[in-house]
Design an enzyme around this catalytic site. Structure first.
Site, PDB file in Angstrom:
ATOM      1  N   ASP A  12       0.815  -1.231   0.000  1.00 19.42           N
ATOM      2  CA  ASP A  12       0.000   0.000   0.000  1.00 19.42           C
ATOM      3  C   ASP A  12       0.839   1.267   0.000  1.00 19.42           C
ATOM      4  O   ASP A  12       0.436   2.298   0.536  1.00 19.42           O
ATOM      5  CB  ASP A  12      -0.964   0.032   1.208  1.00 19.42           C
ATOM      6  N   HIS A  40      -4.720  -1.834  -5.751  1.00 17.97           N
ATOM      7  CA  HIS A  40      -3.925  -0.727  -6.276  1.00 17.97           C
ATOM      8  C   HIS A  40      -4.870   0.387  -6.708  1.00 17.97           C
ATOM      9  O   HIS A  40      -5.706   0.194  -7.587  1.00 17.97           O
ATOM     10  CB  HIS A  40      -3.068  -1.189  -7.464  1.00 17.97           C
TER      11      HIS A  40
HETATM   12  P1  GDP Z   1      -0.701   0.181  -3.611  1.00 21.41           P
HETATM   13  O1  GDP Z   1      -1.322  -1.066  -3.078  1.00 21.41           O
HETATM   14  O2  GDP Z   1       0.769   0.261  -3.343  1.00 21.41           O
HETATM   15  O3  GDP Z   1      -1.021   0.431  -5.056  1.00 21.41           O
HETATM   16  O4  GDP Z   1      -1.338   1.400  -2.769  1.00 21.41           O
HETATM   17  P2  GDP Z   1      -2.887   1.590  -2.364  1.00 21.41           P
HETATM   18  O5  GDP Z   1      -3.622   2.059  -3.559  1.00 21.41           O
HETATM   19  O6  GDP Z   1      -3.407   0.404  -1.643  1.00 21.41           O
HETATM   20  O7  GDP Z   1      -2.748   2.722  -1.259  1.00 21.41           O
HETATM   21  C1  GDP Z   1      -2.278   3.995  -1.555  1.00 21.41           C
HETATM   22  C2  GDP Z   1      -3.349   5.028  -1.205  1.00 21.41           C
HETATM   23  O8  GDP Z   1      -2.758   6.303  -1.142  1.00 21.41           O
HETATM   24  C3  GDP Z   1      -4.447   5.155  -2.235  1.00 21.41           C
HETATM   25  O9  GDP Z   1      -5.640   5.476  -1.595  1.00 21.41           O
HETATM   26  C4  GDP Z   1      -3.977   6.314  -3.119  1.00 21.41           C
HETATM   27  O10 GDP Z   1      -5.028   6.992  -3.783  1.00 21.41           O
HETATM   28  C5  GDP Z   1      -3.339   7.196  -2.090  1.00 21.41           C
HETATM   29  N1  GDP Z   1      -2.202   7.996  -2.556  1.00 21.41           N
HETATM   30  C6  GDP Z   1      -1.197   7.633  -3.389  1.00 21.41           C
HETATM   31  N2  GDP Z   1      -0.296   8.640  -3.480  1.00 21.41           N
HETATM   32  C7  GDP Z   1      -0.728   9.631  -2.677  1.00 21.41           C
HETATM   33  C8  GDP Z   1      -0.205  10.907  -2.305  1.00 21.41           C
HETATM   34  O11 GDP Z   1       0.848  11.350  -2.746  1.00 21.41           O
HETATM   35  N3  GDP Z   1      -0.935  11.643  -1.413  1.00 21.41           N
HETATM   36  C9  GDP Z   1      -2.113  11.213  -0.900  1.00 21.41           C
HETATM   37  N4  GDP Z   1      -2.764  11.992  -0.033  1.00 21.41           N
HETATM   38  N5  GDP Z   1      -2.629  10.000  -1.215  1.00 21.41           N
HETATM   39  C10 GDP Z   1      -1.948   9.231  -2.083  1.00 21.41           C
HETATM   40 MG    MG Z   2      -2.815  -1.631  -1.837  1.00 29.01          MG
END
Ligand code: GDP
Ligand code: MG
Length: 423
Positions: A12, A40
């Protein structure tokens, strides 16, 4: 050109958004491990998407997406996920989605077995997402898996499935005392959810080898992070596959090729879903504030994520086992409201202070050594260049870069595609 985008920590970290951003310069995006336990998140002009199985390149029409042999695919979930994307206007054809004939099918009895085992473990549970991932990988290594390509050879599949179900029911009935699964129900399920994806099945190994030789740019998208890797993660609180970049060529079918670049994604603070040691964990109001500020609830499951400060020992380790060449530091904006920012600088393992990541019982015993650095206390979501950042934010980036020993190339300051800074 082969690049991987991988998680440095517990997952995440924002891999989906980085793949969505960086895939602009790639021809192919490949998922090489895991199943629909991933979540994701991608937010762009088409809307907000949570992708569980589909490579995040699916949102760029010119990108070819590959689901590699290292994946485990729940066909019912795939059917639903494709349906949602198609109704949001996303184009999905055999031209831009290719599913490996060697990928393994995650069946309803794997989900059932996952739930039965977590219930048996009760308080000692692993914190599984209960999507059947451990049982299906178990079956793969027991050589009892049903593979995607088997759908194209129904006579052989029928015979194989009969034997497998007889074997599986021994566990379900005699170990767990649960109701046996019926061949007819599984066969029906395979027809309902398997038939519509037949046109996407191919030898993706051959496709990728030819693409690489033709000079195409290929990106590998990992699920979860280094600390969930089956070999190098916090066992047994790991996933059941290799999440590290070194596995990408294997899990996608081109073990004859080497990666040129590994982008490690890490968050500006720490989060963890599920059970197991999480040394830097914070509790109480400080934790609640951070969880709220970051919207830290699981994308796949909605579970509140455990939170903590940036963890130097864990991240240094993650950078090393991933072999990261450069870092994307995400969610910097979330720290904007904090006057002083805590950082876990080392672990105290039974009186010994270390920056190395401990094994087993030493990790269980580890206590965080926390120090505070200055916050920046202002909105940074509009910053687009390093010089736009306040000094304290820039200092934070430089400090982390030095401590983990890897160049920070991107800093994200918001969830949307354009909200990032390149260094
Ligand atoms: P992944 O599993 O690594 O793809 O990540 P996730 O999608 O599960 O979790 C990342 C969360 O952080 C999501 O809700 C994204 O929309 C949010 N997100 C990603 N980059 C940023 C950022 O730079 N700032 C903020 N506030 N949220 C972000
Ligand atoms: Mg995730």
């Amino acid at each position: 050109m082969l690049s991987a985008i991988v998680g440095i920590n517990w997952g995440d970290e924002g891999k989906g958004r980085m793949v969505d951003l960086l895939s602009e310069n790639y021809d192919v995006v490949v998922r090489y491990q895991g199943g629909n336990n991933a979540g994701h998140t991608v937010i762009n002009h088409l809307g907000k998407f949570i992708l569980n199985l589909m490579p995040s390149g699916i949102l760029r029409p010119e990108v070819v997406n590959v689901m590699g042999n290292g994946m485990v695919i729940d066909l019912e979930h795939l059917h639903k996920e494709m349906g949602k994307l198609i109704s949001a206007g996303v184009k999905i054809t055999p031209e831009n989605l290719k599913i490996s004939d060697r990928a393994v099918i995650c069946l309803p009895y794997h989900v059932m077995q996952d739930c039965l085992e977590e219930e048996r473990l009760a308080d000692a549970k692993y914190g599984s997402t209960r999507r059947g991932i451990a049982p299906v990988y178990g079956d793969k290594y027991m050589k009892k898996a049903i593979r995607i390509g088997d759908l194209l050879q129904p006579e052989a599949l029928k015979k194989h499935l009969e034997g497998v179900i007889e074997w599986k029911n021994l566990t379900i009935e005699k170990v767990y005392g649960a109701q046996p699964v019926s061949f007819d129900a599984i066969w029906e399920w395979l027809k309902t959810y398997g038939d519509p994806i037949k046109e996407f099945i191919c030898d993706t190994s051959l496709y990728l080898d030819e693409a690489e030789k033709a000079g195409k740019k290929i990106m590998f998208e990992a699920q979860l992070g280094a600390l969930r890797d089956i070999d190098f993660g916090i066992y047994p609180y790991t996933s059941s596959s290799n999440t590290i970049a070194a596995y990408a060529p294997i899990g996608s079918g081109i073990p004859n090729h080497k990666l040129h670049n590994v982008v490690g994604v890490m968050k500006a603070y720490s989060t963890c879903v599920g059970e197991g040691p999480f040394t830097c964990e914070m509790f109480g109001k400080e934790a609640e504030d951070l969880r709220e500020a970051g919207g830290e609830y699981g994308a796949a499951t909605g579970r509140p994520r455990r939170v903590g400060p940036f963890d130097i020992p864990a991240s240094r380790y993650g950078v090393r086992v991933q072999g990261a060449d450069e870092i994307a530091l995400t969610k910097m904006d979330v720290l904007s409201g904090f006057e002083k920012i805590p950082v876990c600088v080392a672990y105290d393992v039974n009186g010994t202070i270390t920056k190395n990541f401990p094994f087993g019982a030493d990790l269980d015993a580890a206590k965080p050594v926390v120090e505070y650095v200055d916050g920046w206390n202002c909105d940074i979501t509009k910053c687009r260049k390093p010089e736009d950042l306040p000094k304290a934010a820039l200092d934070y980036v430089r400090y982390i870069e030095k401590e983990v020993g890897c160049k920070i190339k991107y800093v994200s300051v918001g969830a949307e595609r354009e909200e990032y800074i390149e260094f």
